[in-house]
Scaffold this motif. Structure first.
Motif, mmCIF file in Angstrom:
data_model
loop_
_atom_site.group_PDB
_atom_site.id
_atom_site.type_symbol
_atom_site.label_atom_id
_atom_site.label_comp_id
_atom_site.label_asym_id
_atom_site.label_seq_id
_atom_site.Cartn_x
_atom_site.Cartn_y
_atom_site.Cartn_z
ATOM 1 N N ALA A 197 0.688 -1.110 0.095
ATOM 2 C CA ALA A 197 -0.047 -0.025 -0.007
ATOM 3 C C ALA A 197 0.724 1.255 0.139
ATOM 4 N N PHE A 198 1.946 1.295 0.705
ATOM 5 C CA PHE A 198 2.917 2.345 0.633
ATOM 6 C C PHE A 198 3.425 2.518 -0.614
ATOM 7 N N LEU A 199 3.871 1.688 -1.305
ATOM 8 C CA LEU A 199 4.446 1.738 -2.416
ATOM 9 C C LEU A 199 3.207 2.181 -3.747
ATOM 10 N N ASN A 200 1.982 1.897 -3.558
ATOM 11 C CA ASN A 200 1.133 2.248 -4.273
ATOM 12 C C ASN A 200 0.644 3.726 -4.183
ATOM 13 N N ASP A 201 1.135 4.102 -2.845
ATOM 14 C CA ASP A 201 0.712 5.614 -2.685
ATOM 15 C C ASP A 201 2.039 6.559 -3.059
ATOM 16 N N HIS A 202 3.212 5.856 -2.980
ATOM 17 C CA HIS A 202 4.291 6.837 -3.310
ATOM 18 C C HIS A 202 5.004 6.140 -4.659
ATOM 19 N N TYR A 203 4.394 5.542 -5.462
ATOM 20 C CA TYR A 203 5.217 5.125 -6.776
ATOM 21 C C TYR A 203 5.925 6.176 -7.591
ATOM 22 N N GLN A 204 5.222 7.274 -7.422
ATOM 23 C CA GLN A 204 5.825 8.313 -8.408
ATOM 24 C C GLN A 204 7.155 9.104 -7.761
ATOM 25 N N GLU A 205 7.457 8.748 -6.680
ATOM 26 C CA GLU A 205 8.567 9.327 -5.858
ATOM 27 C C GLU A 205 9.827 8.465 -6.256
ATOM 28 N N ASP A 206 10.991 9.225 -6.042
ATOM 29 C CA ASP A 206 12.233 8.573 -6.000
ATOM 30 C C ASP A 206 12.403 7.654 -4.966
ATOM 31 N N LEU A 207 11.761 6.347 -4.872
ATOM 32 C CA LEU A 207 11.856 5.607 -3.608
ATOM 33 C C LEU A 207 13.056 4.826 -3.648
ATOM 34 N N HIS A 208 13.850 4.658 -2.564
ATOM 35 C CA HIS A 208 14.850 3.491 -2.754
ATOM 36 C C HIS A 208 14.746 2.620 -1.313
ATOM 37 N N LEU A 209 15.187 1.481 -1.697
ATOM 38 C CA LEU A 209 14.979 0.577 -0.506
ATOM 39 C C LEU A 209 15.030 0.857 0.899
ATOM 40 N N ASN A 210 16.160 1.609 1.322
ATOM 41 C CA ASN A 210 16.160 2.230 2.461
ATOM 42 C C ASN A 210 15.199 3.114 2.867
ATOM 43 N N ASP A 211 14.642 3.826 2.448
ATOM 44 C CA ASP A 211 13.458 4.712 2.579
ATOM 45 C C ASP A 211 12.457 3.771 2.851
ATOM 46 N N ILE A 212 12.120 2.882 2.289
ATOM 47 C CA ILE A 212 10.953 2.042 2.562
ATOM 48 C C ILE A 212 11.024 1.396 3.899
ATOM 49 N N ALA A 213 12.525 1.048 4.174
ATOM 50 C CA ALA A 213 12.737 -0.038 5.173
ATOM 51 C C ALA A 213 12.722 1.050 6.251
ATOM 52 N N ASP A 214 13.247 2.401 6.260
ATOM 53 C CA ASP A 214 13.164 3.266 7.367
ATOM 54 C C ASP A 214 11.745 3.679 7.749
ATOM 55 N N HIS A 215 10.753 3.633 6.827
ATOM 56 C CA HIS A 215 9.427 3.999 7.195
ATOM 57 C C HIS A 215 8.676 3.134 8.001
ATOM 58 N N PHE A 216 9.211 1.757 7.829
ATOM 59 C CA PHE A 216 8.317 0.606 8.663
ATOM 60 C C PHE A 216 9.298 0.058 9.777
ATOM 61 N N SER A 217 10.347 0.899 9.940
ATOM 62 C CA SER A 217 11.393 0.395 10.892
ATOM 63 C C SER A 217 11.810 -1.256 10.705
ATOM 64 N N PHE A 218 11.950 -1.712 9.342
ATOM 65 C CA PHE A 218 12.496 -2.919 9.044
ATOM 66 C C PHE A 218 13.622 -2.999 8.468
ATOM 67 N N HIS A 219 14.552 -4.152 8.501
ATOM 68 C CA HIS A 219 15.821 -4.031 7.963
ATOM 69 C C HIS A 219 15.337 -4.431 6.168
ATOM 70 N N PRO A 220 16.282 -3.659 5.376
ATOM 71 C CA PRO A 220 16.052 -3.699 3.975
ATOM 72 C C PRO A 220 16.102 -5.199 3.327
ATOM 73 N N ALA A 221 16.565 -5.896 4.025
ATOM 74 C CA ALA A 221 16.495 -7.528 3.392
ATOM 75 C C ALA A 221 15.241 -8.308 3.725
ATOM 76 N N TYR A 222 14.578 -7.496 5.063
ATOM 77 C CA TYR A 222 13.528 -8.034 5.447
ATOM 78 C C TYR A 222 12.353 -7.581 4.475
ATOM 79 N N VAL A 223 12.485 -6.505 3.880
ATOM 80 C CA VAL A 223 11.407 -5.837 3.114
ATOM 81 C C VAL A 223 11.521 -6.839 1.876
ATOM 82 N N ILE A 224 12.430 -7.019 1.281
ATOM 83 C CA ILE A 224 12.699 -7.610 0.125
ATOM 84 C C ILE A 224 12.049 -9.250 0.203
ATOM 85 N N ARG A 225 12.431 -9.812 1.526
ATOM 86 C CA ARG A 225 11.825 -11.166 1.524
ATOM 87 C C ARG A 225 10.520 -11.155 1.861
#
Length: 296
Positions: A197-225
């Motif tokens: 849902a977060f990606l769907n809301d922010h797909y137009q932005e220059d999103l990086h994996l660390n941005d997504i991980a920091d938003h949810f307080s997850f490790h980047p590898a956990y987001v990918i998994r």
């Protein structure tokens, strides 16, 4: 994640304490060989990581850190942070599961009046204490505090606790009850759906994996998994798919130029957008527009 304790024996309290962190302080990096560490934040926020999963623990929330697993602070505190903590131990067995264990109630039989069958204590690793219980939680934490660490004063003070051991353990079990109740009758968090849902809301932005991980307080590898498990795609692939789908809709429903549609959907290079679009849909953006409009 849930921590499941097989009882008897019951877990027991070792010591309780309180820490005050300044802006810029962070939790130390360590592995406790035998001891559980329970953190309850009263003010501010702690940024923690355990077993490659990140947690933001804010006021009213708790986090339990199991033994023999590395945990650490991931970011400095942004505000002055006060948290209570306690260390506890069990000589019994425990396990980590995705769901709590609920023991069924059975009718007591006459042959079982002199023995207790094993049972389980299920505790969520991370969560929020019910609002109506938070004052009681804080009061109990204060009662059992014997160590006070103040980073502002660079001090660590120890005090004797006059509460009898039986009463201390009783207070400890009350805390565990509050933690157990925080998870009752609640749907488990669907972190994967939240990320999508977060990606769907922010797909137009220059999103990086660390941005997504920091938003949810997850490790980047956990987001990918998480995303690979459900959608068989990485975050970057999902963002690209969302951009192409939104662009395809705009090509059909508007007369906006192809270059403007590319930019509006996060593509800085319209030529690159056209190549990706053809690779995904088999036709160019111009052909897609003409075909779709011709079909109506």
């Amino acid at each position: 994640m849930y921590l499941i304790f097989s009882c008897p024996p019951l877990p027991y309290l070792i010591v309780g304490g309180m820490s005050t962190f300044r802006i810029g302080d962070r939790h130390l990096r360590r592995t406790l060989p035998h001891t559980f560490d329970l953190i309850y934040v009263h003010q501010g926020e702690l940024f923690m990581e355990e077993n490659s999963q990140r947690f933001t623990v804010t006021a009213g929330q708790f986090l339990i850190l199991p033994p023999n697993r590395l945990h650490r602070g991931t970011k400095p505190c942004r505000t002055e942070t006060i948290f209570h903590w306690l260390h506890f131990y069990t000589t019994g067995t425990f396990s980590c599961t995705d769901a709590p264990v609920r023991d069924s109630n059975v009718i007591q039989k006459s042959s079982q009046q002199f023995e207790k069958k094993p049972f389980h204590i299920s505790l969520p690793q991370y969560g929020r204490i019910l609002e109506e219980l938070q004052p009681n939680m804080l009061d109990i934490m204060e009662q059992i505090t014997q160590v006070r660490i103040d980073r502002k004063e660079n001090s660590k003070r120890f005090s004797d606790n006059t509460i009898p051991q039986l009463k201390l353990q009783q207070l400890f079990f009350t805390l565990l009850t509050y933690i157990g109740e925080s998870s009752l009758d609640k749907q488990p968090r669907d972190a994967t759906a939240e990320i999508f849902a977060f990606l769907n809301d922010h797909y137009q932005e220059d999103l990086h994996l660390n941005d997504i991980a920091d938003h949810f307080s997850f490790h980047p590898a956990y987001v990918i998994r998480l995303l690979k498990k459900r959608y068989q795609k990485t975050p970057g692939q999902i963002i690209q798919q969302l951009r192409l789908e939104k662009a395809a809709q705009m090509l059909t429903s508007s007369s906006t130029s192809i270059q403007a549609i590319a930019y509006e959907n996060g593509f800085n290079d319209s030529g690159y957008f056209a190549r990706l679009f053809k690779r995904h849909y088999g036709v160019t953006p111009h052909q897609w527009r003409n075909n779709e409009n011709g079909a109506n």
